[in-house]
Enzyme design. Structure first.
Site, PDB file in Angstrom:
ATOM      1  N   GLU A 188       0.794  -0.926  -0.165  1.00 24.83           N
ATOM      2  CA  GLU A 188      -0.110   0.077   0.223  1.00 24.83           C
ATOM      3  C   GLU A 188       0.754   1.181  -0.046  1.00 24.83           C
ATOM      4  O   GLU A 188       2.147   1.201   0.259  1.00 24.83           O
ATOM      5  CB  GLU A 188      -0.762   0.030   1.288  1.00 24.83           C
ATOM      6  CG  GLU A 188      -2.145  -1.018   1.427  1.00 24.83           C
ATOM      7  CD  GLU A 188      -2.728  -1.237   2.673  1.00 24.83           C
ATOM      8  OE1 GLU A 188      -2.391  -0.155   3.533  1.00 24.83           O
ATOM      9  OE2 GLU A 188      -3.680  -1.821   2.655  1.00 24.83           O
ATOM     10  N   HIS A 229      -5.764   2.606   6.573  1.00 28.62           N
ATOM     11  CA  HIS A 229      -4.849   2.293   7.742  1.00 28.62           C
ATOM     12  C   HIS A 229      -4.013   3.377   7.977  1.00 28.62           C
ATOM     13  O   HIS A 229      -3.627   4.046   7.396  1.00 28.62           O
ATOM     14  CB  HIS A 229      -3.948   1.022   6.772  1.00 28.62           C
ATOM     15  CG  HIS A 229      -4.528  -0.228   6.629  1.00 28.62           C
ATOM     16  ND1 HIS A 229      -4.363  -0.868   5.510  1.00 28.62           N
ATOM     17  CD2 HIS A 229      -5.797  -0.730   7.231  1.00 28.62           C
ATOM     18  CE1 HIS A 229      -5.064  -2.041   5.519  1.00 28.62           C
ATOM     19  NE2 HIS A 229      -5.797  -1.912   6.648  1.00 28.62           N
TER      20      HIS A 229
END
Lengths: 272, 387
Positions: A188, A229
């Site tokens: 990510e 996140h």
């Protein structure tokens, strides 16, 4: 976990010692459990501010594998836990991890969900998955399973900026694992975990092929914005998907542009 | 300003100054402090000075002129409403220091270099790891100062500053404390000319010192939140269970209910790649209540320009698919939208999937399950929902 085959021998909840849950005894301290049976692994699912104390207790008791599922653990607490873990030789997965699963054998944590759901998505086989996203660990396993490719070990490493085990910490373990022939990595934006992986591959070499996918290309155009996140933020040009893909490719890692291209890339590596 | 306030409270030296909100006050403040002064726009952006948000004024009258041109400006999307008028400290030498966390070393890190400024990367730099349990010891701070090339009293002055700054970093649960630059005064003191701090959101509740300061909350959006985004975070806050929020506004016609962390990133990319124009980014996960999902659905469907809706998630581990689907349908019906007639796509595999399938079928809708990949779901949302 129990239904899936994990041998859960005890629970620890301070103040609830002597009780039972699903026939499994509950203790007040980890040491009490240890006096009865060895502990191979421990899963922590307590509120964020209790994680530090629970983790230190498990490390002190000599637990060698610790999964921390809790999200939103203060950063000062997690670096302290990791410092203790390094000294004691404890491996930490997480925090903010959904857990890990060895399909058909055992699972630790909530990964895969209920027994039926876990069985649908995960199947035994030669491919390991390391992912910064818990949900995407299951999505990728499901994609592989749908394409007739099983998995050896799938780890949700945790979505936080600082986690106990990064890609480059776990790759050597998988490289030595006889059940694993190929490793899928889900990255990510934000932080440097993918760049660290590229560095590791370049410096040490990895015998098993790695297929990587980095999500969130659109985030590159939106620096200083936090996504999902806690670890996902592009700072200036640091942590961009473009930079991660570039360093991985330069290190010789196969990077696919679409999630759906993973099974084909894996198959190519397996038959090579 | 908040960062400087924290440093001042902790006894670290910063330039004298004050906040003003009109040109008259700026002129007064400038004459009170003595010129020259810096006039600094109070906006939470990076590289503020490069965008013209920091100006030097030689006289109080000039401070007034600078203030009147700066107030009402837009910088990085933010309206400039307040200015900091600050004495221009004539220091000697510039040092950049920062305390941060390294995700590679999993430890706090002290970064320091001489000749800090707009481009800190150019100077020679030192990175010192800090063991959390030991903290930064005075001798280590002196070593860092000495390795930077400082001698005598300046070594002591900088190392004392470092020790105090480390305490601030630790005690206030900062994730970043950056002083860029600090400079030396004629009496070998140090002054922090510009300070930037980021605090750990996850520690706010447990940190007494932070709670006392009552800092305004700042969403990390990179831009001022739009009313749409503010409403979404309100919805998410109505109930602690699960996430149905973290919304960003875009200008397209395709409303998105997507989840969760990594999946949202993947799905949004896929929608874009297939030529879709998302109206929003969002995240759903961790079993949000039906009410939260319904409210978020309503917010997205009433956004001007939204003509279709895609509900796409990864294979869900623990979020109940039936509850998610119920939430979306409830939101549609509260808006008096007939779900069977609205262009909507559901790809939500996982637990309680069969129940969800039956619910959707009652409305003449179809549930795409795990046999449809995320990629295909994104393509279908773009190709099939269009008219």
């Amino acid at each position: 976990m129990i239904c899936y085959g994990t041998r859960v021998t005890a629970g620890v909840v301070p103040g609830k010692g002597g009780e039972e849950v699903h026939g499994i005894p509950v203790f007040d301290t980890v040491r009490e459990v240890l006096s009865r049976a060895p502990i191979r692994a421990s899963v922590i699912a307590v509120p964020p501010l209790s994680v530090r104390s629970a983790a230190l207790e498990a490390i002190d008791a000599g637990v060698s594998l610790l999964i921390i599922m809790t999200e939103r653990v203060p950063r000062r607490d997690i670096v302290e836990v990791i410092e203790w873990a390094v000294e004691a030789g404890t491996r930490i997965i997480g925090p903010n991890s959904l857990g890990m699963i060895s399909p058909g054998r055992w699972k630790l944590g909530a990964i895969g969900g209920r027994l039926d759901d876990a069985r649908k998505a995960y199947s035994p086989g030669p491919v390991a998955i390391l992912s910064r996203s818990g949900g995407m660990t299951t999505e990728i396993a499901n994609l592989l399973t749908a394409n007739g490719i099983g998995q050896s070990l799938c780890v949700s490493i945790g979505g936080d900026y600082i986690v106990g085990s990064t890609f480059s910490d776990l790759i050597p373990v998988l490289d030595d694992d006889r059940g694993t022939e190929c490793i899928v990595v889900f990255g990510e934006p934000g932080g440097t975990k993918e760049e660290q992986l590229a560095d590791y591959v370049r410096k040490h070499g990895v015998t098993k092929p790695i297929v990587a996918f980095v999500a969130g290309k659109f985030v590159d155009a939106m620096p200083w914005t936090r996504f999902g996140h806690a670890g996902v933020m592009v700072e200036g040009d640091r942590g961009s998907v473009a930079s991660k893909v570039r360093s991985l490719r330069e290190a010789g890692v196969t990077v696919v542009d679409e999630l759906s291209a993973i099974p084909q890339a894996v198959r190519r590596e397996l038959w090579r | 300003v908040e960062s400087k306030r924290i440093l001042a409270v902790e006894g670290l030296s910063i330039p004298k100054g004050g906040l003003v909100s009109n040109p008259g006050e700026a002129e007064e403040k400038a004459s009170e402090l003595g010129c020259p002064v810096y006039v600094k726009a109070q906006v939470p952006i990076h590289r503020r000075s490069a965008l013209g948000g920091v100006k030097l004024a030689a006289t109080p009258a000039e401070a007034r002129r600078v203030a009147s041109s700066m107030l009402g400006m837009r910088l990085g999307g933010w309206d400039v409403e307040r200015l900091l008028v600050e004495e221009a400290v004539k220091g000697d030498g510039q040092v950049f220091i920062a305390f941060a966390y390294s995700d590679a070393l999993k430890q706090p890190l002290l970064l320091a270099s001489l000749r800090g400024g707009a481009s800190v990367e150019e100077g020679p730099s030192i990175a010192k790891e800090i063991r959390p349990s030991r903290g930064l010891q005075p001798f280590q701070a002196r070593q860092v100062s000495s390795r930077l090339g400082l001698r005598g009293k300046r070594t002591i002055a900088l190392s004392e500053f470092l020790i105090r700054a480390w305490s601030v970093f630790r005690d206030y649960d900062a994730t970043l404390l950056e002083v860029n630059p600090l400079t030396f005064t004629p009496h070998s003191g140090v002054v922090a000319l510009d300070v930037h701090m980021q605090l750990d959101d996850d520690a706010l509740e447990s940190n007494e010192a932070l709670r006392k300061l009552q800092l305004p909350s700042r969403p990390e959006l990179g831009h001022p939140p739009t009313p749409f985004e503010l409403r979404a975070s309100e919805i998410d806050r109505t109930d602690y269970r699960g996430v149905a929020g973290r919304v960003l506004e875009f200008s397209g016609d395709l409303g998105l209910l997507i989840g969760g962390g990594g999946a949202s990133l993947t799905i949004f990319d896929a929608i874009r790649r297939h030529g879709g124009n998302p109206a929003n980014y969002c995240e759903i996960g961790g079993n949000p209540t039906v009410r939260k999902t319904a409210e978020l659905t309503k917010l997205i469907l009433t956004k001007p320009g939204v003509q279709k809706l895609a509900v796409i998630t990864n294979v869900l581990n623990n979020t109940r698919v039936d509850l998610l689907v119920r939430g979306v349908l409830k939101g549609m019906m509260e808006l008096r939208i007939d779900p069977g007639k609205y262009p909507v796509l559901f790809r939500v595999p996982g637990s309680w999937e069969e129940e969800a399938r039956l619910i959707l079928e009652a409305y003449g809708l179809h549930l795409l399950g795990r046999e449809t990949s995320l990629e295909d779901a994104a393509r279908l949302a773009v190709e099939d929902l269009g008219r």
